[in-house]
Scaffold this motif. Sequence first.
Motif, PDB file in Angstrom:
ATOM      1  N   VAL A  22       9.737  -2.670  -3.923  1.00 57.17           N
ATOM      2  CA  VAL A  22       9.254  -4.051  -4.018  1.00 57.17           C
ATOM      3  C   VAL A  22      10.323  -4.974  -3.438  1.00 57.17           C
ATOM      4  O   VAL A  22      11.475  -4.964  -3.879  1.00 57.17           O
ATOM      5  N   GLY A  23       9.919  -5.750  -2.442  1.00 58.50           N
ATOM      6  CA  GLY A  23      10.866  -6.668  -1.805  1.00 58.50           C
ATOM      7  C   GLY A  23      11.097  -7.901  -2.661  1.00 58.50           C
ATOM      8  O   GLY A  23      10.257  -8.252  -3.491  1.00 58.50           O
ATOM      9  N   GLY A  80       7.398  -7.054   0.508  1.00 61.52           N
ATOM     10  CA  GLY A  80       6.201  -6.263   0.239  1.00 61.52           C
ATOM     11  C   GLY A  80       6.274  -5.430  -1.034  1.00 61.52           C
ATOM     12  O   GLY A  80       7.194  -5.582  -1.856  1.00 61.52           O
ATOM     13  N   ASP A  81       5.263  -4.576  -1.177  1.00 66.11           N
ATOM     14  CA  ASP A  81       5.167  -3.687  -2.338  1.00 66.11           C
ATOM     15  C   ASP A  81       4.545  -2.390  -1.821  1.00 66.11           C
ATOM     16  O   ASP A  81       3.326  -2.288  -1.663  1.00 66.11           O
ATOM     17  N   VAL A  82       5.393  -1.410  -1.541  1.00 55.92           N
ATOM     18  CA  VAL A  82       4.938  -0.215  -0.831  1.00 55.92           C
ATOM     19  C   VAL A  82       5.340   1.041  -1.596  1.00 55.92           C
ATOM     20  O   VAL A  82       6.483   1.158  -2.063  1.00 55.92           O
ATOM     21  N   GLY A 115       0.825  -1.222   0.000  1.00 56.37           N
ATOM     22  CA  GLY A 115       0.000   0.000   0.000  1.00 56.37           C
ATOM     23  C   GLY A 115       0.848   1.257   0.000  1.00 56.37           C
ATOM     24  O   GLY A 115       2.014   1.230  -0.391  1.00 56.37           O
ATOM     25  N   ASP A 116       0.236   2.360   0.454  1.00 53.93           N
ATOM     26  CA  ASP A 116       0.897   3.668   0.415  1.00 53.93           C
ATOM     27  C   ASP A 116       1.253   4.130   1.827  1.00 53.93           C
ATOM     28  O   ASP A 116       0.432   4.022   2.731  1.00 53.93           O
ATOM     29  N   VAL A 117       2.428   4.674   1.965  1.00 56.14           N
ATOM     30  CA  VAL A 117       2.778   5.288   3.246  1.00 56.14           C
ATOM     31  C   VAL A 117       3.308   6.694   2.961  1.00 56.14           C
ATOM     32  O   VAL A 117       4.065   6.890   2.013  1.00 56.14           O
TER      33      VAL A 117
END
Length: 416
Positions: free
Chosen positions: A282-283, A246-248, A14-16
Amino acid sequence: MDKIIIHGGKRLEGDVRISGSKNAALPVIVSSLLTDGWNIIHNVPDLADIRTIKRLLSGFGAEVEGGKTLRVNAGGITSCEAPYDLVRTMRASILVLGPLVARMGRARVSLPGGCAIGARPVNLHLKALQAMGAEIDLRDGYVEARASRLKGAKIYFDISTVTGTENIMMAASLAEGTTILENAAREPEVVNLADVLKGMGAKIRGAGTEVIEIEGAKTLRPVEAGIIPDRIEAGTYMIAAGLTGGDVNILGCRPDHLDAVTTGLKETGMGIIPIDGGLRVVGSRDVTSVDVKTLPYPGFPTDLQAQMMVLMSIGGGVSVIKETVFENRFMHVNELTRMGADITVDGNSAIVRGVSGLRGAPVMATDLRASASLILAGLVAEGTTGISRIYHIDRGYEHIEKKLSSIGADVRRVKG
Ligand code: UD1
């Protein structure tokens, strides 16, 4: 005391949004001491250290109002004393020394004292003020400085010091004549402050390089200024994304302030892609072990060393992490070891042998960035991690558990 409880193993997605930089906001807020009138500062993060600096300025008699947009008027200050009780909670309080002597002709600031991450002296701040004509006495644990008017000088910093450069840049802005700082710190936070001082009427050239030239003014005017995004907070969330595969989207960051971090993280296998308004991180399933050496900006920041060590703990090989900025900045190692990491400290290097996974455990935060590393370790560990003494994290990370929850982490704060 409050605790943070994390159930690990959740993929972050998501977005941070990145907050204003703590280390830029502190000197910019302090620079209000140089003027008579209302300064308006935008994008100030809601953090314990910011509350400390507000209390310090209010204690001098300054008017301080607002939060994210902060208004400070130091026109009517009456006291020039920074007491031990406030300074001991935040070393950056030393930043008031230069501006107070420059504007009021005197200052009495408690010495910060010992610190969990090494000796961290302020000798370079003091030596530079002396070169500008200030009389300095150390008495009863306080620095007392006096000068009828500071004079411009040529100052060489033996070690690149961030708050030292900022302190003297502020003092020099009200000094008579020109000050030249050699081996100055090049951090983006120094540039943010220089821009604010220029807005006040000081003439500054070279901020962001090793040589800064400041032509002082007799008086400075109040400004309306903004704070840059926090590159250390951004780097911490980038590593969190990488650790959890993840994908942040890291929004509102300044990718140009993160070059060394991005380069290092890409070498570990992470994908880092510029997007509108920030970076997509992206991890990768497999983390490649890389060697890391902390350096002053533009090198890899010491304030991300502990977080990077967590990523290397689950790497596929061996990583050597060398800390060259501070002595004794490996207190997180013992706690990470309790979570199953394989780390040996040898002088100012840590040898990190990657393990297949970390395990949750009760751990204790020892300083600001160490506590961030324990939260990161908790995110990737199997089981439950309980982190105590989290007041350290509240000094420098705005709403960390809310931000992490919003991207899928199972993290909560329990009141104790
Ligand atoms: C600032 C940051 C901190 C970051 C550090 C290094 C703020 C509020 N804090 O801290 O988050 O970890 O930069 O990037 O901006 N030194 C001396 N004598 C001095 C001053 C410093 O020997 O008078 C040494 C220190 O012990 C250290 C090195 O210089 O080994 C760098 O420290 P410095 O850049 O001054 O750190 P801070 O400004 O305190």
